[in-house]
Design a protein around this motif. Structure first.
Motif, PDB file in Angstrom:
ATOM      1  N   ALA A  76       0.733  -1.582   0.351  1.00  0.00           N
ATOM      2  CA  ALA A  76       0.059   0.571   0.126  1.00  0.00           C
ATOM      3  C   ALA A  76       1.104   0.888   0.032  1.00  0.00           C
ATOM      4  CB  ALA A  76      -1.524  -0.048   1.237  1.00  0.00           C
ATOM      5  N   HIS A  77       2.066   1.219   0.221  1.00  0.00           N
ATOM      6  CA  HIS A  77       3.095   2.359   0.062  1.00  0.00           C
ATOM      7  C   HIS A  77       3.230   3.046  -0.847  1.00  0.00           C
ATOM      8  CE1 HIS A  77       5.930  -0.072  -1.817  1.00  0.00           C
ATOM      9  NE2 HIS A  77       6.839   1.283  -2.221  1.00  0.00           N
ATOM     10  N   LYS A  78       2.494   2.253  -2.023  1.00  0.00           N
ATOM     11  CA  LYS A  78       3.104   2.618  -3.518  1.00  0.00           C
ATOM     12  C   LYS A  78       1.426   3.559  -3.918  1.00  0.00           C
ATOM     13  CE  LYS A  78       5.258  -1.110  -5.125  1.00  0.00           C
ATOM     14  NZ  LYS A  78       5.607  -2.254  -6.390  1.00  0.00           N
ATOM     15  N   TRP A  79       0.205   3.114  -2.866  1.00  0.00           N
ATOM     16  CA  TRP A  79      -1.216   4.018  -3.279  1.00  0.00           C
ATOM     17  C   TRP A  79      -0.182   5.860  -3.402  1.00  0.00           C
ATOM     18  CZ3 TRP A  79      -4.636   0.572   0.404  1.00  0.00           C
ATOM     19  CH2 TRP A  79      -4.053  -0.637   0.007  1.00  0.00           C
ATOM     20  N   ALA A 130      -2.677   3.841   3.508  1.00  0.00           N
ATOM     21  CA  ALA A 130      -1.198   4.354   2.102  1.00  0.00           C
ATOM     22  C   ALA A 130      -0.033   5.262   2.824  1.00  0.00           C
ATOM     23  CB  ALA A 130      -1.650   4.931   0.840  1.00  0.00           C
ATOM     24  N   GLN A 131      -0.603   6.135   3.184  1.00  0.00           N
ATOM     25  CA  GLN A 131       0.483   7.420   3.929  1.00  0.00           C
ATOM     26  C   GLN A 131       1.390   6.476   5.406  1.00  0.00           C
ATOM     27  OE1 GLN A 131       0.223  12.125   4.765  1.00  0.00           O
ATOM     28  NE2 GLN A 131      -0.602  10.681   6.275  1.00  0.00           N
ATOM     29  N   SER A 132       0.757   5.930   6.153  1.00  0.00           N
ATOM     30  CA  SER A 132       1.645   5.409   7.776  1.00  0.00           C
ATOM     31  C   SER A 132       1.948   4.821   6.851  1.00  0.00           C
ATOM     32  CB  SER A 132       0.427   4.880   8.487  1.00  0.00           C
ATOM     33  OG  SER A 132      -0.647   3.860   7.999  1.00  0.00           O
ATOM     34  N   GLY A 171       3.186  -8.591   1.593  1.00  0.00           N
ATOM     35  CA  GLY A 171       2.264  -8.892   0.271  1.00  0.00           C
ATOM     36  C   GLY A 171       1.449  -9.209   0.990  1.00  0.00           C
ATOM     37  N   VAL A 172       0.876 -10.318   0.256  1.00  0.00           N
ATOM     38  CA  VAL A 172      -0.928 -10.193   0.796  1.00  0.00           C
ATOM     39  C   VAL A 172      -1.466 -11.498   1.793  1.00  0.00           C
ATOM     40  CG1 VAL A 172      -3.547 -10.418  -0.667  1.00  0.00           C
ATOM     41  CG2 VAL A 172      -1.250  -9.373  -1.341  1.00  0.00           C
TER      42      VAL A 172
END
Length: 312
Positions: free
Chosen positions: A152-155, A176-178, A208-209
């Motif tokens: 989620a860091h890419k979102w 994502a921000q966190s 991963g997921v």
């Protein structure tokens, strides 16, 4: 390819680790894995009853496991400080710190410190905890800090004008921000430790997921589809913990690496060194986030000498 696995790890008797959020999911599996190679693990959890249940489950599998429970609330900076003081009163060294505890896509909530809950729990609490424990990490040989990021860091991005939902809240973007903040912190911390001559290294990892209880706050439509999608896209929490365990235990790593699954889009697979989004590597952004974070948690890293990081 000869992939890393837990059975490649050397025995680590005499080592001490802290795992935050150790009572379930990735934290539980990480704790179980570290204990299996002889490490004494402090299970740093907010709910000691759940932590005790997790401890007993591990002891049934591994009666020799060395496990200790300590209470911490990552969304409460006073609790983080109390935990660090209690730990340092009982231990004079720390070999591995795993900044694992987290929440995902929660409804809008502010903490006692007036911080947005996801940023407080996932990032700010761990930023403060790591700084407070630098003195005991320094007392160990080649100690490690592992920060958990996410795909989620890419979102998203770091929105400095809205770090704590002063101007609106989107639970997906704040998650994502966190997780981007955790990754930036991991990279920047390793650079600072190397520059200042510490015998400590920082790593980032993501599972991963993985099918864990963090999925409970997914949108309803995605929850509805998850029985179909999860078996295809995801892996178990036990496999999801392998990148974290590799970051903790692989002696061939140099510091500053990001470990994640080897498969397509890093969803699942063996633990390998992976790349991250450009946002996580911007030096100016990293320096600004560090400075802002020190101000928010009221703690300054490396203020005096290398063995005396004091509160500002």
């Amino acid at each position: 390819m000869n992939f890393w696995s837990l059975n490649k790890a050397k025995n680590k008797e005499g080592k001490i680790a802290i795992v935050t959020g150790a009572n379930n999911g990735i934290g539980y599996e990480t704790t179980k894995g570290l204990a299996s190679v002889g490490i004494e693990v402090i299970m740093a959890c907010r709910d000691l009853k759940k932590a005790e249940n997790a401890k007993q489950k591990i002891l049934k599998l591994n009666p020799e496991a060395k496990l200790k429970l300590m209470e911490i609330h990552l969304d409460n900076l006073a609790s983080v400080r109390s935990f660090a003081e209690e730990f340092k009163s009982q231990y004079d060294k720390l070999d591995i710190l795993v900044n694992n505890a987290g929440v995902m896509m929660t409804t809008y909530q502010k903490t006692k410190d007036d911080l947005e809950l996801q940023m407080a729990t996932n990032y700010f609490g761990h930023f403060l905890l790591t700084g407070l424990l630098i003195p005991v990490l320094e007392n160990s040989f080649r100690s490690r800090v592992i920060s958990l990021s996410s795909l989620a860091h890419k979102w998203g991005d770091i929105h400095f004008d809205n770090l704590n939902a002063e101007k609106g809240y989107d639970r997906r973007q704040f998650y994502a921000q966190s997780k981007l903040a955790c990754l930036i912190f991991a990279y920047q911390l390793d650079k600072k430790l190397v520059k200042k001559g510490y015998d400590i290294h920082s790593y980032a990892a993501h599972p991963g997921v993985s099918n864990t209880n963090l999925m409970q706050n997914l949108p309803k439509w995605l929850k509805f589809l998850s029985p179909v999608l999860m078996p295809i896209l995801s892996q178990s929490a036990e496999k999801g913990a392998l990148p974290i365990l590799r970051a903790c235990l692989d002696e061939t790593l140099n510091g500053g690496e990001y470990i994640g699954p080897s498969g397509t889009k890093q969803y699942k697979g063996h633990p390998v060194i992976v790349d991250s989004d450009y946002n996580s590597k911007e030096d100016d952004k990293a320096k600004k986030l560090w400075k802002v974070s020190e101000a928010i948690v009221n703690f300054k890293y490396f203020q005096n000498s290398k063995d005396k990081a004091k509160a500002s």
